[in-house]
Enzyme design. Structure first.
Site, mmCIF file in Angstrom:
data_model
loop_
_atom_site.group_PDB
_atom_site.id
_atom_site.type_symbol
_atom_site.label_atom_id
_atom_site.label_comp_id
_atom_site.label_asym_id
_atom_site.label_seq_id
_atom_site.Cartn_x
_atom_site.Cartn_y
_atom_site.Cartn_z
ATOM 1 N N ASP A 1 1.665 6.865 6.295
ATOM 2 C CA ASP A 1 2.698 7.839 6.673
ATOM 3 C C ASP A 1 3.564 8.200 5.468
ATOM 4 O OD1 ASP A 1 1.770 7.713 9.254
ATOM 5 O OD2 ASP A 1 3.302 6.307 9.953
ATOM 6 N N SER B 1 -1.018 -0.700 5.376
ATOM 7 C CA SER B 1 -0.544 -0.520 6.746
ATOM 8 C C SER B 1 -0.405 0.957 7.080
ATOM 9 C CB SER B 1 0.822 -1.198 6.919
ATOM 10 O OG SER B 1 1.822 -0.473 6.207
ATOM 11 N N LYS B 2 -0.182 1.226 8.361
ATOM 12 C CA LYS B 2 0.023 2.594 8.831
ATOM 13 C C LYS B 2 1.224 3.219 8.125
ATOM 14 C CE LYS B 2 1.378 5.123 12.979
ATOM 15 N NZ LYS B 2 2.665 5.542 12.404
ATOM 16 N N ARG B 3 2.256 2.422 7.898
ATOM 17 C CA ARG B 3 3.460 2.950 7.232
ATOM 18 C C ARG B 3 3.145 3.485 5.842
ATOM 19 N NH1 ARG B 3 6.846 -1.781 8.682
ATOM 20 N NH2 ARG B 3 7.742 -1.355 10.721
#
Length: 510
Positions: A273, A268-270
């Site tokens: 990040d 995921s994007k998380r």
């Protein structure tokens, strides 16, 4: 040619929804479709599935097209390029779908349902209170507000006066459905586990994904549907829809998920990040102004991204890891796509970019480096920069690394690495550096001769090569790192070298 493609023209589609930036997992789906099509002399089609107006995100469609273009995944038909089955945006095809929904009702494979959302919520809560799961299928459809339980006159009256009705597919009762997936083999599902999915909604006169997807794949002559495994639960419904229409079903292949680096769940994007790597092909700025990094802006080469994605879930059956696009097209097969999820390895992604950087000519790298140099007000010819690139590219992962690896070729050091200075700069160092100046200045500079003269002096004087040369390096580079010292002297010139050594002798005190 694959056994599955012998008797029909291969036509595949990548059909994303413009609900946000294209995830790297979606890019891999597009890539596998592209490779399969090209290997089999087929067509790769881009279709935008934008019937979900509530989740539409401005700019997402353009982002999808730009991402595929950057990666070199050229589509033969689709949004922006047209084709014989245009238009390729579902929102521009919405007049098509209702007649197909009506066709299913006429053949008794679908029915109208007039239950409100509030009524359905109430029934679900009632079932939950009784410890049961509510499934809208043969067990309840005759008792619900459906065309199956009303007269023709009542149905026509309701259709005239009500606007919240839907058309649901009529799932057969207690039937064992056998399906074949190219990657996963035979799949069996009992229809009693399925619900009567909504195919069409009167409120916006738009189809749901399930109906639009099937109709468009049929009309666009799609031979193979290659998509993510999140669509696997929909496969029985889609197979039943093809059967209900009397159409031949395409072949299906469901790709495994891209997993987090630790393998625990979908990437995921998380994760990006948190761990500092992109999960989108291009940088994306959302409506709140939040920026998500992209592979392009981080400095990845598109061919490196294509290569790393191809090996996430596909096993070539050899030890080879570096594949250009022609080699991927030649070697790719759906039969060698693994069923289990593929763990994303950020370090491996960096490794791929490093390999592609090393393969590029020094001249190409110089052109890529020049904007960084110009941003630092350094104007220098490409030949010089190309020579520098040749010295440093083995130690770089991205072009953005070049300045830190090579700044000393362009500007003299303004400071000196404290740790290196403490280790190599001693009371004996200044006279040693003076001697190096003498050797360099004694004759026209020649790399091999000067290097030999310095090394001979160090050996004859019984000095430690590492100590003397690292002190020399500190003078010229500012740290105990960098290219071969005499390559540096050859490039910056002996006058500049002597100037830097003299400055270091002035600046550095023991």
């Amino acid at each position: 040619m694959s056994q599955t493609t012998e008797n029909k023209k291969v036509r595949v589609r990548f059909a994303p929804s413009p609900t946000g930036p294209l995830h790297i997992g979606g890019v891999r789906t597009a890539l596998f479709n592209y490779l399969f099509a090209k290997q089999n002399g087929g067509d790769f089609i881009l279709r935008i599935e934008d019937t979900d107006s509530a989740r539409f995100v401005q700019g997402a469609e353009e982002y999808i097209i730009e991402s595929l273009t950057w990666l070199g995944l050229k589509f033969d038909e689709g949004v922006g390029v047209g084709g014989k089955h245009a238009p390729y945006k579902q929102s521009q095809r919405k007049e098509l779908y209702f007649k197909y929904a009506e066709q299913l009702v006429a053949s008794q494979n679908a029915y109208y349902a007039f239950d409100s959302n509030e009524e359905l919520d109430s029934i679900r809560k009632q079932y939950e209170a009784e410890g049961k799961a509510f499934i809208y299928n043969h067990t309840v459809r005759e008792q619900m507000k459906t065309s199956l339980a009303m007269s023709s006159d009542e149905l026509q009256q309701r259709l005239k006066t009500e606007t919240h009705w839907v058309i649901r597919f009529k799932i057969p009762e207690n039937e064992e459905i056998t399906m074949r997936d190219i990657i996963r083999g035979e799949i069996r599902v009992n229809t009693n586990t399925l619900d009567d999915k909504v195919l069409f909604k009167a409120v916006d006169m738009l189809p749901t994904y399930h109906l639009a997807n099937i109709v468009d794949d049929k009309l666009m002559e799609i031979s193979h549907v290659i998509r993510g495994e999140e669509w696997l639960p929909s496969l029985p419904l889609h197979v039943l829809l093809y059967r209900a229409f009397g159409w031949e079903s395409p072949e299906f292949a469901h790709l495994s998920l891209l997993l987090k680096p630790d393998g625990k769940g979908k990437l995921s994007k998380r994760d990006g990040d948190r761990l500092g790597f992109p999960v989108f092909p291009l940088e994306w700025k959302n409506s709140e102004g939040e920026i998500s990094s992209g592979y392009r802006e981080t400095g990845y080469f598109p061919e490196a991204v294509v290569n790393l994605l191809a090996l996430l879930g596909w096993n070539p059956g050899t030890e080879q890891e570096i594949f250009n696009i022609a080699e991927l097209i030649k070697n790719f097969s759906l039969e060698r796509v693994i069923k289990s999820g593929a763990k994303f390895n950020p370090e491996k992604a960096r490794w791929f970019n490093q390999q592609y950087l090393r393969q590029k000519s020094n001249e190409t790298l110089a052109e890529l480096f020049q904007p960084i140099l110009k941003s630092k007000n350094i104007n220098i010819d490409n030949e010089y920069v190309a020579t520098v690139c040749g010295f440093i590219k083995e130690r770089a992962t991205f072009v953005s690394d070049f300045w830190d690896l090579s700044s000393y070729f362009f500007v003299a050091p303004e400071s000196y690495d404290e740790k290196a200075t403490k280790k190599y700069w001693t009371n004996e160092t200044p006279p040693q550096m003076q001697k190096i100046i003498e050797i360099i200045d004694s004759q026209p500079f020649d790399k091999e001769k000067t290097e030999h003269a310095v090394h001979t002096w160090i050996a004859d004087s019984q000095l430690k090569m590492g100590n003397v040369m690292n002190a020399f390096r500190i003078c010229v580079v500012g740290a105990a790192m960098g290219a071969n010292m005499f390559d540096i002297v050859n490039l910056i010139g002996k006058d500049e070298t002597i100037r830097r050594v003299k400055k270091a002798l002035s600046d550095l005190k023991v």
